[in-house]
Scaffold this active site. Structure first.
Site, PDB file in Angstrom:
ATOM      1  N   LEU A 125      19.641 -52.151   4.220  1.00 43.75           N
ATOM      2  CA  LEU A 125      20.414 -51.039   4.798  1.00 43.75           C
ATOM      3  C   LEU A 125      20.551 -51.144   6.313  1.00 43.75           C
ATOM      4  O   LEU A 125      21.275 -50.353   6.917  1.00 43.75           O
ATOM      5  CB  LEU A 125      19.765 -49.695   4.437  1.00 43.75           C
ATOM      6  CG  LEU A 125      19.718 -49.354   2.954  1.00 43.75           C
ATOM      7  CD1 LEU A 125      19.147 -47.954   2.745  1.00 43.75           C
ATOM      8  CD2 LEU A 125      21.099 -49.458   2.314  1.00 43.75           C
TER       9      LEU A 125
ATOM     10  N   LEU B 209      18.841 -50.197   9.006  1.00 46.24           N
ATOM     11  CA  LEU B 209      18.748 -48.855   9.592  1.00 46.24           C
ATOM     12  C   LEU B 209      18.760 -48.909  11.124  1.00 46.24           C
ATOM     13  O   LEU B 209      18.142 -49.776  11.732  1.00 46.24           O
ATOM     14  CB  LEU B 209      17.458 -48.177   9.122  1.00 46.24           C
ATOM     15  CG  LEU B 209      17.289 -48.022   7.609  1.00 46.24           C
ATOM     16  CD1 LEU B 209      15.895 -47.461   7.280  1.00 46.24           C
ATOM     17  CD2 LEU B 209      18.370 -47.113   7.034  1.00 46.24           C
TER      18      LEU B 209
ATOM     19  N   ASP C 202      18.872 -45.671  14.130  1.00 46.01           N
ATOM     20  CA  ASP C 202      19.122 -44.280  14.511  1.00 46.01           C
ATOM     21  C   ASP C 202      17.918 -43.842  15.355  1.00 46.01           C
ATOM     22  O   ASP C 202      17.067 -44.677  15.700  1.00 46.01           O
ATOM     23  CB  ASP C 202      19.290 -43.403  13.256  1.00 46.01           C
ATOM     24  CG  ASP C 202      20.187 -42.184  13.510  1.00 46.01           C
ATOM     25  OD1 ASP C 202      19.983 -41.505  14.551  1.00 46.01           O
ATOM     26  OD2 ASP C 202      21.072 -41.904  12.681  1.00 46.01           O
TER      27      ASP C 202
ATOM     28  N   PRO D 175      14.201 -42.396  16.199  1.00 43.06           N
ATOM     29  CA  PRO D 175      12.980 -42.717  15.445  1.00 43.06           C
ATOM     30  C   PRO D 175      12.719 -41.802  14.260  1.00 43.06           C
ATOM     31  O   PRO D 175      12.403 -42.271  13.158  1.00 43.06           O
ATOM     32  CB  PRO D 175      11.874 -42.600  16.505  1.00 43.06           C
ATOM     33  CG  PRO D 175      12.559 -42.954  17.787  1.00 43.06           C
ATOM     34  CD  PRO D 175      13.956 -42.387  17.659  1.00 43.06           C
TER      35      PRO D 175
ATOM     36  N   ARG E 123      23.330 -73.098   1.542  1.00 45.57           N
ATOM     37  CA  ARG E 123      24.341 -73.811   0.765  1.00 45.57           C
ATOM     38  C   ARG E 123      23.765 -75.110   0.236  1.00 45.57           C
ATOM     39  O   ARG E 123      22.901 -75.704   0.877  1.00 45.57           O
ATOM     40  CB  ARG E 123      25.563 -74.150   1.647  1.00 45.57           C
ATOM     41  CG  ARG E 123      26.344 -72.923   2.109  1.00 45.57           C
ATOM     42  CD  ARG E 123      27.035 -72.235   0.940  1.00 45.57           C
ATOM     43  NE  ARG E 123      27.784 -71.040   1.336  1.00 45.57           N
ATOM     44  CZ  ARG E 123      27.284 -69.813   1.401  1.00 45.57           C
ATOM     45  NH1 ARG E 123      26.012 -69.591   1.103  1.00 45.57           N
ATOM     46  NH2 ARG E 123      28.049 -68.785   1.733  1.00 45.57           N
TER      47      ARG E 123
ATOM     48  N   GLN F  84      30.344 -68.452   6.094  1.00 44.51           N
ATOM     49  CA  GLN F  84      29.102 -68.661   6.847  1.00 44.51           C
ATOM     50  C   GLN F  84      29.308 -69.783   7.861  1.00 44.51           C
ATOM     51  O   GLN F  84      29.789 -70.853   7.519  1.00 44.51           O
ATOM     52  CB  GLN F  84      27.951 -69.042   5.905  1.00 44.51           C
ATOM     53  CG  GLN F  84      27.590 -67.977   4.889  1.00 44.51           C
ATOM     54  CD  GLN F  84      26.724 -66.870   5.465  1.00 44.51           C
ATOM     55  OE1 GLN F  84      26.546 -66.800   6.679  1.00 44.51           O
ATOM     56  NE2 GLN F  84      26.220 -66.011   4.622  1.00 44.51           N
TER      57      GLN F  84
ATOM     58  N   GLY G 212      23.537 -66.473  -2.351  1.00 43.60           N
ATOM     59  CA  GLY G 212      24.551 -65.804  -3.160  1.00 43.60           C
ATOM     60  C   GLY G 212      25.525 -66.793  -3.756  1.00 43.60           C
ATOM     61  O   GLY G 212      25.309 -67.353  -4.830  1.00 43.60           O
ATOM     62  N   ARG G 213      26.616 -67.031  -3.016  1.00 41.44           N
ATOM     63  CA  ARG G 213      27.748 -67.764  -3.591  1.00 41.44           C
ATOM     64  C   ARG G 213      27.431 -69.206  -3.981  1.00 41.44           C
ATOM     65  O   ARG G 213      28.118 -69.754  -4.840  1.00 41.44           O
ATOM     66  CB  ARG G 213      28.942 -67.688  -2.634  1.00 41.44           C
ATOM     67  CG  ARG G 213      29.593 -66.306  -2.666  1.00 41.44           C
ATOM     68  CD  ARG G 213      30.485 -66.068  -1.494  1.00 41.44           C
ATOM     69  NE  ARG G 213      29.716 -66.021  -0.254  1.00 41.44           N
ATOM     70  CZ  ARG G 213      30.244 -65.812   0.936  1.00 41.44           C
ATOM     71  NH1 ARG G 213      31.549 -65.645   1.048  1.00 41.44           N
ATOM     72  NH2 ARG G 213      29.484 -65.769   2.013  1.00 41.44           N
TER      73      ARG G 213
END
Ligand code: C5P
Length: 233
Positions: free
Chosen positions: A59, A61, A63, A65, A180, A189, A209-210
């Protein structure tokens, strides 16, 4: 032994779980990112846990604290194993997040994102208002700060793993996307490495992933990645 994490870059829980079911026993650790989590929420994490899978909640994050600490605690309550935040949120934010996660006694470990790999030195200089000669120096500086704040590890490009392992020592978790197979398509990439190179350089987790999901023969590509990582297929 380095471990494989497969990113679920699918638009829906249905598509994501179809991929998980297709891969079966061979993959047990999945990354859920912003798109899938924004669409489906905690339900996708629960569905993965229901299938006995481990979850990396990516995620990133950033923001104040208190807000990040509360969000990190909420993620830890979902029992995700890895969670990302931005190191540029600074010391107070990272310390608050580390404390919040530790207070849950869950298995969640925090990973810092240092400089997004989409940045060029000029783009970073424009954003930070000073000239940046070497993005790698900023990556190492922020990674050290993250470790000082109790963050368990760092997500980095494969090209920075060796430098970060040297700078952070053996205990830091290093997680590396942009993997890769030799001769495979790089897609979008820019800084790619093969699985064996990333492991040799000191990566603990490879996000692949790919190279697997876009392969004509997925089981063969997966077996090849695992073999190059030195992991049992
Ligand atoms: O398909 P591929 O192996 O490139 O997928 C890599 C995954 O890692 C994607 O989910 C992508 O968003 C993520 N990622 C990345 N590069 C970064 C950080 C995260 O590719 N610098």
């Amino acid at each position: 032994m380095a471990e494989l994490i497969l990113p679920l870059d699918q638009p829906s829980q249905r598509d994501a779980l179809a991929l998980v079911d297709d891969l079966g026993e061979a993959v047990d650790f999945y990354k859920v990112g912003l798109e899938l989590f924004t669409r489906e929420g905690p339900s996708v994490v629960r569905a993965l846990h229901g299938r006995g899978k481990r979850v990396f909640l990516d995620l990133k994050l950033l923001d104040i604290p208190n807000t990040v600490a509360r969000a990190a605690r909420a993620a830890a309550d979902l029992d995700v194993e890895l969670l990302t935040l931005h190191a540029t949120g600074g010391r107070a934010m990272m310390e608050a997040a580390a404390e919040a996660v530790a207070s849950t006694s869950r298995r969640t470990r925090l990973l810092a994102v240092t400089v997004l790999t989409s940045f060029t030195p000029d783009g970073l200089g424009e954003t930070w208002g000073r000239s940046i000669h070497e993005v790698g120096e900023e990556v190492t500086r922020l990674a050290r700060l993250a470790r000082e704040c109790g963050i368990h590890g760092v997500v980095s490009s494969a090209h920075e793993v060796a430098r970060l392992r040297a700078a952070l020592g053996p205990d830091a978790l290093l997680v590396t996307p942009g993997i890769r197979l030799a001769g495979g398509a790089a897609h979008d990439q820019a800084r790619v490495a093969t699985p064996d190179r990333a492991v040799r350089d000191g990566a603990d987790y490879l996000v692949v992933g790919r190279a697997i999901t876009a392969a004509r023969d997925r089981p063969a590509a997966l077996a090849q990645v695992l073999e190059l990582m030195g992991a049992p297929a």
